[in-house]
Scaffold this motif. Structure first.
Motif, PDB file in Angstrom:
ATOM      1  N   GLN A  42     -79.984 -22.891  96.101  1.00 53.68           N
ATOM      2  CA  GLN A  42     -80.416 -23.074  94.722  1.00 53.68           C
ATOM      3  C   GLN A  42     -79.419 -23.897  93.906  1.00 53.68           C
ATOM      4  OE1 GLN A  42     -83.483 -21.977  93.669  1.00 53.68           O
ATOM      5  NE2 GLN A  42     -83.718 -21.469  95.843  1.00 53.68           N
ATOM      6  N   ASP A  43     -78.339 -24.301  94.529  1.00 48.09           N
ATOM      7  CA  ASP A  43     -77.284 -25.021  93.816  1.00 48.09           C
ATOM      8  C   ASP A  43     -77.366 -26.522  94.064  1.00 48.09           C
ATOM      9  OD1 ASP A  43     -76.231 -22.583  92.896  1.00 48.09           O
ATOM     10  OD2 ASP A  43     -75.112 -22.320  94.764  1.00 48.09           O
ATOM     11  N   ARG A  44     -76.643 -27.263  93.239  1.00 41.01           N
ATOM     12  CA  ARG A  44     -76.562 -28.723  93.361  1.00 41.01           C
ATOM     13  C   ARG A  44     -75.111 -29.140  93.168  1.00 41.01           C
ATOM     14  NH1 ARG A  44     -77.987 -30.840  89.226  1.00 41.01           N
ATOM     15  NH2 ARG A  44     -78.640 -32.932  89.883  1.00 41.01           N
ATOM     16  N   TYR A  45     -74.559 -29.815  94.167  1.00 44.30           N
ATOM     17  CA  TYR A  45     -73.164 -30.235  94.075  1.00 44.30           C
ATOM     18  C   TYR A  45     -73.059 -31.756  94.201  1.00 44.30           C
ATOM     19  CZ  TYR A  45     -72.102 -25.300  94.780  1.00 44.30           C
ATOM     20  OH  TYR A  45     -72.031 -23.933  94.649  1.00 44.30           O
ATOM     21  N   PRO A  46     -72.163 -32.371  93.427  1.00 42.16           N
ATOM     22  CA  PRO A  46     -72.011 -33.819  93.514  1.00 42.16           C
ATOM     23  C   PRO A  46     -71.470 -34.230  94.876  1.00 42.16           C
ATOM     24  CG  PRO A  46     -70.223 -32.882  92.224  1.00 42.16           C
ATOM     25  CD  PRO A  46     -71.213 -31.770  92.462  1.00 42.16           C
ATOM     26  N   SER A  47     -71.891 -35.393  95.344  1.00 40.57           N
ATOM     27  CA  SER A  47     -71.415 -35.869  96.636  1.00 40.57           C
ATOM     28  C   SER A  47     -70.004 -36.424  96.501  1.00 40.57           C
ATOM     29  CB  SER A  47     -72.342 -36.948  97.198  1.00 40.57           C
ATOM     30  OG  SER A  47     -72.151 -38.173  96.526  1.00 40.57           O
ATOM     31  N   CYS A 175     -67.865 -27.265  99.488  1.00 38.95           N
ATOM     32  CA  CYS A 175     -66.870 -26.334  98.961  1.00 38.95           C
ATOM     33  C   CYS A 175     -67.384 -25.840  97.618  1.00 38.95           C
ATOM     34  CB  CYS A 175     -65.507 -27.010  98.794  1.00 38.95           C
ATOM     35  SG  CYS A 175     -64.275 -25.910  98.032  1.00 38.95           S
ATOM     36  N   ARG A 176     -67.911 -24.629  97.593  1.00 36.64           N
ATOM     37  CA  ARG A 176     -68.425 -24.074  96.343  1.00 36.64           C
ATOM     38  C   ARG A 176     -67.299 -23.781  95.369  1.00 36.64           C
ATOM     39  NH1 ARG A 176     -71.267 -22.026 100.473  1.00 36.64           N
ATOM     40  NH2 ARG A 176     -73.537 -22.239 100.475  1.00 36.64           N
ATOM     41  N   GLY A 275     -73.841 -30.837  87.784  1.00 37.17           N
ATOM     42  CA  GLY A 275     -74.230 -29.995  88.902  1.00 37.17           C
ATOM     43  C   GLY A 275     -73.836 -28.541  88.696  1.00 37.17           C
ATOM     44  N   THR A 276     -73.920 -27.778  89.757  1.00 36.49           N
ATOM     45  CA  THR A 276     -73.574 -26.359  89.712  1.00 36.49           C
ATOM     46  C   THR A 276     -72.077 -26.188  89.476  1.00 36.49           C
ATOM     47  OG1 THR A 276     -75.367 -25.854  91.245  1.00 36.49           O
ATOM     48  CG2 THR A 276     -73.641 -24.189  90.983  1.00 36.49           C
ATOM     49  N   ALA A 277     -71.724 -25.273  88.609  1.00 34.23           N
ATOM     50  CA  ALA A 277     -70.311 -25.052  88.289  1.00 34.23           C
ATOM     51  C   ALA A 277     -69.574 -24.519  89.517  1.00 34.23           C
ATOM     52  CB  ALA A 277     -70.180 -24.062  87.138  1.00 34.23           C
ATOM     53  N   PRO A 278     -68.346 -24.973  89.741  1.00 32.64           N
ATOM     54  CA  PRO A 278     -67.557 -24.460  90.869  1.00 32.64           C
ATOM     55  C   PRO A 278     -67.231 -22.991  90.679  1.00 32.64           C
ATOM     56  CG  PRO A 278     -66.206 -25.853  89.442  1.00 32.64           C
ATOM     57  CD  PRO A 278     -67.618 -26.000  88.963  1.00 32.64           C
ATOM     58  N   THR A 279     -67.150 -22.260  91.792  1.00 31.36           N
ATOM     59  CA  THR A 279     -66.868 -20.826  91.701  1.00 31.36           C
ATOM     60  C   THR A 279     -65.380 -20.546  91.566  1.00 31.36           C
ATOM     61  OG1 THR A 279     -66.632 -20.545  94.091  1.00 31.36           O
ATOM     62  CG2 THR A 279     -68.858 -20.396  93.185  1.00 31.36           C
ATOM     63  N   ASP A 287     -67.354 -23.678 106.405  1.00 29.22           N
ATOM     64  CA  ASP A 287     -68.392 -24.666 106.661  1.00 29.22           C
ATOM     65  C   ASP A 287     -69.730 -24.093 106.227  1.00 29.22           C
ATOM     66  OD1 ASP A 287     -66.881 -26.754 107.832  1.00 29.22           O
ATOM     67  OD2 ASP A 287     -66.696 -25.556 109.659  1.00 29.22           O
ATOM     68  N   LEU A 288     -70.636 -24.975 105.900  1.00 28.58           N
ATOM     69  CA  LEU A 288     -71.948 -24.553 105.426  1.00 28.58           C
ATOM     70  C   LEU A 288     -72.684 -23.773 106.497  1.00 28.58           C
ATOM     71  CD1 LEU A 288     -73.840 -24.894 102.986  1.00 28.58           C
ATOM     72  CD2 LEU A 288     -74.834 -26.854 104.170  1.00 28.58           C
ATOM     73  N   ASP A 289     -73.246 -22.607 106.123  1.00 29.49           N
ATOM     74  CA  ASP A 289     -73.988 -21.798 107.077  1.00 29.49           C
ATOM     75  C   ASP A 289     -75.269 -22.510 107.492  1.00 29.49           C
ATOM     76  OD1 ASP A 289     -73.176 -18.777 105.245  1.00 29.49           O
ATOM     77  OD2 ASP A 289     -72.091 -19.821 106.854  1.00 29.49           O
ATOM     78  N   SER A 290     -75.671 -22.290 108.726  1.00 28.72           N
ATOM     79  CA  SER A 290     -76.844 -22.975 109.248  1.00 28.72           C
ATOM     80  C   SER A 290     -78.124 -22.555 108.544  1.00 28.72           C
ATOM     81  CB  SER A 290     -76.989 -22.715 110.747  1.00 28.72           C
ATOM     82  OG  SER A 290     -77.098 -21.323 111.000  1.00 28.72           O
ATOM     83  N   ASP A 291     -78.129 -21.360 107.926  1.00 30.25           N
ATOM     84  CA  ASP A 291     -79.344 -20.908 107.259  1.00 30.25           C
ATOM     85  C   ASP A 291     -79.414 -21.391 105.819  1.00 30.25           C
ATOM     86  OD1 ASP A 291     -77.291 -19.398 106.264  1.00 30.25           O
ATOM     87  OD2 ASP A 291     -78.388 -17.499 106.283  1.00 30.25           O
ATOM     88  N   GLU A 292     -78.489 -22.233 105.425  1.00 28.35           N
ATOM     89  CA  GLU A 292     -78.482 -22.759 104.071  1.00 28.35           C
ATOM     90  C   GLU A 292     -78.293 -24.273 104.166  1.00 28.35           C
ATOM     91  OE1 GLU A 292     -76.575 -21.169  99.909  1.00 28.35           O
ATOM     92  OE2 GLU A 292     -75.323 -21.268 101.672  1.00 28.35           O
ATOM     93  N   PRO A 293     -79.332 -24.980 104.612  1.00 28.05           N
ATOM     94  CA  PRO A 293     -79.184 -26.394 104.956  1.00 28.05           C
ATOM     95  C   PRO A 293     -78.849 -27.271 103.768  1.00 28.05           C
ATOM     96  CG  PRO A 293     -81.501 -25.798 104.889  1.00 28.05           C
ATOM     97  CD  PRO A 293     -80.711 -24.522 104.763  1.00 28.05           C
ATOM     98  N   LEU A 294     -77.976 -28.223 104.039  1.00 32.49           N
ATOM     99  CA  LEU A 294     -77.612 -29.230 103.050  1.00 32.49           C
ATOM    100  C   LEU A 294     -78.374 -30.490 103.406  1.00 32.49           C
ATOM    101  CD1 LEU A 294     -75.843 -30.435 100.818  1.00 32.49           C
ATOM    102  CD2 LEU A 294     -74.076 -30.813 102.510  1.00 32.49           C
ATOM    103  N   THR A 295     -79.217 -30.963 102.508  1.00 35.80           N
ATOM    104  CA  THR A 295     -80.029 -32.138 102.788  1.00 35.80           C
ATOM    105  C   THR A 295     -79.471 -33.340 102.060  1.00 35.80           C
ATOM    106  OG1 THR A 295     -81.482 -31.551 100.951  1.00 35.80           O
ATOM    107  CG2 THR A 295     -82.117 -30.804 103.137  1.00 35.80           C
ATOM    108  N   PRO A 296     -79.640 -34.550 102.630  1.00 33.53           N
ATOM    109  CA  PRO A 296     -79.140 -35.749 101.962  1.00 33.53           C
ATOM    110  C   PRO A 296     -79.803 -35.915 100.609  1.00 33.53           C
ATOM    111  CG  PRO A 296     -79.748 -36.223 104.235  1.00 33.53           C
ATOM    112  CD  PRO A 296     -80.260 -34.848 103.902  1.00 33.53           C
TER     113      PRO A 296
END
Length: 305
Positions: A42-47, A175-176, A275-279, A287-296
């Motif tokens: 549900q988050d959005r992070y800058p590339s 990196c959240r 984007g989403t505020a850093p935690t 590393d990103l979990d496989s059940d939470e895919p990061l899409t281009p």
């Protein structure tokens, strides 16, 4: 009175309001034309590359962009001035509009497309080859033009003797805690040492300092990668593949973090999305979990430098 109405008095014909508004809207996005975000759940992070591209510019790339801008500006003005009754007055009026090379009136520069397309096709060809080595189905080999095929052949010759083994390709990272994400071209293993290395393929004319910060960010987003390699595959027929190995990525990350903080501050001051505020919680860094895919991210161009 709209911008188009204001300009129309200088012309023998009406100005298309949609065209003028398009130019104005695109010019306002000029500084932020690379503002891509990676959706992570549900988050959005800058590339990583967007942050670096907005704050730090590669000198060679900026010279090239300036030439494209000047050419596009000339073409744009010529197009808009067709039928003008008072060129000097029109020029003064147009100076109030920050025209960009992305205007639909500007003739698209073939060299710009070629440079981006060569890099994109080369990346796809390398990904195809490495997925095959991993035992994955790489699909059909990408169509390559002669210059692409030459670059790919030189990369293949280099890879065969580089002493590296591919571990993964197109690796999603986040990196959240810092609020940033990206895609690494590949993770490889140095056979002699067993060290994992994050790799970025480049087809640019030079290896710029910002590339080091890019890999530093990727390393930070990974729990296991501390070394990196910038592998430059020049477009010249006789150019050698140039690998630049980096052993100081953790030490470089604070420089990227400062760049990220500056990017976030500048955008927030001007009212742009960050984007989403850093935690701020690095205890959960992984590393990103496989059940939470990061899409281009969706972009207007598939350009790869």
């Amino acid at each position: 009175m709209s911008a188009a109405d204001d300009l129309s008095k200088w012309f023998d014909r009406p100005i298309d309001p949609a065209a003028v508004e398009l130019i104005i809207a695109q010019s306002k996005r000029r500084v932020y034309q690379d503002d891509r975000f990676h959706p992570v759940g549900q988050d959005r992070y800058p590339s990583v590359t967007s942050v670096l591209g907005a704050v730090l510019r590669a000198p060679g790339l900026e010279v090239w962009k300036s030439k494209q801008d000047l050419a596009a500006y000339r073409e744009t003005v010529i197009g808009l001035l067709s039928g003008a009754t008072d060129p000097k007055a029109v020029i003064r009026a147009l100076e109030q509009l920050p025209l960009t090379r992305r205007s639909r009136y500007a003739k698209q520069d073939v060299s710009q497309d070629d440079a981006a397309a060569i890099g994109t096709r080369l990346h796809k060809a390398i990904e195809w080859a490495l997925r095959g080595e991993l035992g994955q189905d790489p699909g059909k080999m990408p169509d390559l033009r002669p210059i692409d095929a030459n670059c790919f052949a030189r990369w293949s010759d280099w890879w065969a003797t580089a002493g590296l083994r591919v571990l993964a390709v197109e690796v999603p990272l986040v990196c959240r805690a810092c609020g940033v994400a990206g895609h690494a071209d590949a993770f490889v293993e140095e056979i002699s040492s067993g060290d994992p290395i994050v790799v970025d393929w480049k087809s640019s004319k030079d290896s710029y300092p910002t590339y080091r910060l890019q890999l530093a960010a990727y390393s930070h987003c990974s729990a296991s990668i501390r070394r990196g390699a910038i592998v430059r595959i020049g477009k010249g027929e006789d150019e050698q593949v140039e690998p630049h190995y980096l052993d100081d990525l953790p030490a470089l990350y604070p420089l990227f973090k400062s760049t990220l903080d500056l990017w976030r501050w500048q955008r927030s001051m001007e009212g742009y999305d960050t984007g989403t505020a850093p935690t701020g919680d690095h205890a959960a860094l992984a590393d990103l979990d496989s059940d939470e895919p990061l899409t281009p991210p969706a972009t207007e161009s598939a350009a790869v430098s």
